[in-house]
Design an enzyme around this catalytic site. Structure first.
Site, PDB file in Angstrom:
ATOM      1  N   SER A 117       0.824  -1.205   0.000  1.00 21.28           N
ATOM      2  CA  SER A 117       0.000   0.000   0.000  1.00 21.28           C
ATOM      3  C   SER A 117       0.854   1.249   0.000  1.00 21.28           C
ATOM      4  O   SER A 117       1.987   1.263   0.514  1.00 21.28           O
ATOM      5  CB  SER A 117      -0.890   0.005   1.241  1.00 21.28           C
ATOM      6  OG  SER A 117      -1.498   1.258   1.449  1.00 21.28           O
ATOM      7  N   TYR A 141      -2.207   0.304   9.975  1.00 20.24           N
ATOM      8  CA  TYR A 141      -2.349  -0.346   8.673  1.00 20.24           C
ATOM      9  C   TYR A 141      -1.082  -0.186   7.836  1.00 20.24           C
ATOM     10  O   TYR A 141      -0.529  -1.160   7.316  1.00 20.24           O
ATOM     11  CB  TYR A 141      -3.550   0.239   7.926  1.00 20.24           C
ATOM     12  CG  TYR A 141      -3.621  -0.192   6.481  1.00 20.24           C
ATOM     13  CD1 TYR A 141      -3.962  -1.493   6.144  1.00 20.24           C
ATOM     14  CD2 TYR A 141      -3.342   0.700   5.450  1.00 20.24           C
ATOM     15  CE1 TYR A 141      -4.017  -1.907   4.820  1.00 20.24           C
ATOM     16  CE2 TYR A 141      -3.400   0.306   4.124  1.00 20.24           C
ATOM     17  CZ  TYR A 141      -3.740  -0.992   3.809  1.00 20.24           C
ATOM     18  OH  TYR A 141      -3.789  -1.386   2.496  1.00 20.24           O
ATOM     19  N   LYS A 145       1.691  -3.140   6.620  1.00 18.29           N
ATOM     20  CA  LYS A 145       2.050  -3.398   5.227  1.00 18.29           C
ATOM     21  C   LYS A 145       3.571  -3.335   5.044  1.00 18.29           C
ATOM     22  O   LYS A 145       4.155  -4.139   4.313  1.00 18.29           O
ATOM     23  CB  LYS A 145       1.351  -2.403   4.302  1.00 18.29           C
ATOM     24  CG  LYS A 145      -0.122  -2.677   4.106  1.00 18.29           C
ATOM     25  CD  LYS A 145      -0.346  -4.039   3.462  1.00 18.29           C
ATOM     26  CE  LYS A 145      -1.800  -4.312   3.173  1.00 18.29           C
ATOM     27  NZ  LYS A 145      -2.027  -5.614   2.515  1.00 18.29           N
TER      28      LYS A 145
END
Length: 320
Positions: A117, A141, A145
């Site tokens: 991402s 998040y 990643k």
């Protein structure tokens, strides 16, 4: 031999499944349906309803099917919500990836394409993000990643795992009317729901140093993103080298106002967006350079902004 797609019943994953099938590659899907939809997976594709945290389910899958490689998309993908649920995010995205890599090692599977991402970059201080741009994630998040990328790199050094991570920004549109973005947090579904409810979408700030005063971001069509996963998989199968990471970016981006204008054209619903104050921390421009992916994966933006909006809107209307 097949490619395993984790999270293959989700929005992006289901497009990857169909792209792989179109490339004459067999597919197996594992998805716990926490955010995916069983009907997004073709009926003739082997499907395992399980979490990648379930080691027994993974071992059984690898025992039952001859797997060439893995496209890993399963995970908790909501950056904002990850701040509220950090432990859940780490469990799904980090512990889950560890479990998957361990099962792959036990099964002797040595290829993986990882769905990473742009969240790994945090708030970039450069106008054009490259793979060399500093990684400073600002949410659990984004952190997970980046850790996923580290895990692949470490496993590659330890076992010879062939891997690449695709970093992409705002994925939108639909490649098939029966596949749509059902996220409660992504921009396009939020705008569509607002318009259907008679509410006016907002633009946060119109005084940025950009051509029309609104923030510029990268938006990429989901079918183009899916095609990049297939290209990476085929390159691995051919024994050709891949880079550790690739950005899937437009190199130009679109402004929020341009998105809203495309929404009017694509939906046929006329509205004048409400101008709200800037949100703290929003950079004026965040756009990625996709040159490296273009060189190795044939990456290209093949859909216009109007096509992104109209395809997404058509899928929403089809689902009614």
């Amino acid at each position: 031999m097949s490619w395993l797609v984790t999270g293959g019943a989700g929005y992006i994953g289901s497009h990857v499944v169909r792209a792989l099938l179109s490339a004459d590659l067999d597919v197996v899907v594992i998805d716990d349906l926490s955010s995916g939809h069983r009907e997004f997976v073709p009926a003739d594709v082997p499907f395992v309803d399980a979490s990648i945290l379930d080691a027994k389910a993974l071992d059984a899958l690898f025992d039952r099917h001859e797997i060439d490689g893995v496209v890993h998309l399963a995970g908790y993908k909501y950056a904002g919500e990850s701040v509220k649920r950090p432990l859940h995010t780490y469990d799904q995205n980090v512990t889950g990836t560890v479990a998957l890599l361990a099962a792959m090692e036990r099964a002797g599977v040595t290829r993986i394409v990882f769905s990473s991402s742009a969240g790994v970059y945090g708030t970039p201080t450069v106008e054009l993000v490259t793979e060399a741009t500093a990684t400073t994630p600002e949410s659990p998040y984004g952190e997970t990643k980046l850790i996923g990328e580290w895990l692949l790199a470490d496993q590659g050094r330890a076992t010879g795992l062939v891997h690449t991570s695709l970093r992409y920004f705002n994925v939108v549109g639909s490649g098939s009317v029966e596949l749509r973005d059902t996220s409660p947090h992504n921009l396009f579904p939020l705008v569509f729901r607002a318009l259907e409810a008679g509410r006016v979408p907002k633009i946060f700030g119109d005084d940025y140093p950009t051509p029309d005063g609104t923030c510029v971001r990268d938006y990429v069509h989901v079918a183009d993103v899916a095609a990049a996963h297939v290209a990476a998989a085929r390159r691995m199968l051919a024994g050709e080298a891949v880079e550790p990471v690739y950005n899937l970016g437009s190199g130009e981006g679109s402004s929020v106002k341009e998105i809203m204008d495309a929404m009017v054209r694509g939906t046929g619903i006329r509205f004048d967006p409400e101008i709200a104050p800037r949100r703290p921390g929003d950079p004026a421009r965040t756009v990625a350079d996709g040159a490296l992916a273009a060189r190795d994966l044939g990456w290209a933006m093949t859909h216009t902004l109007d096509e992104m909006v109209s395809s997404a809107w058509e899928a929403v209307r089809w689902a009614r």
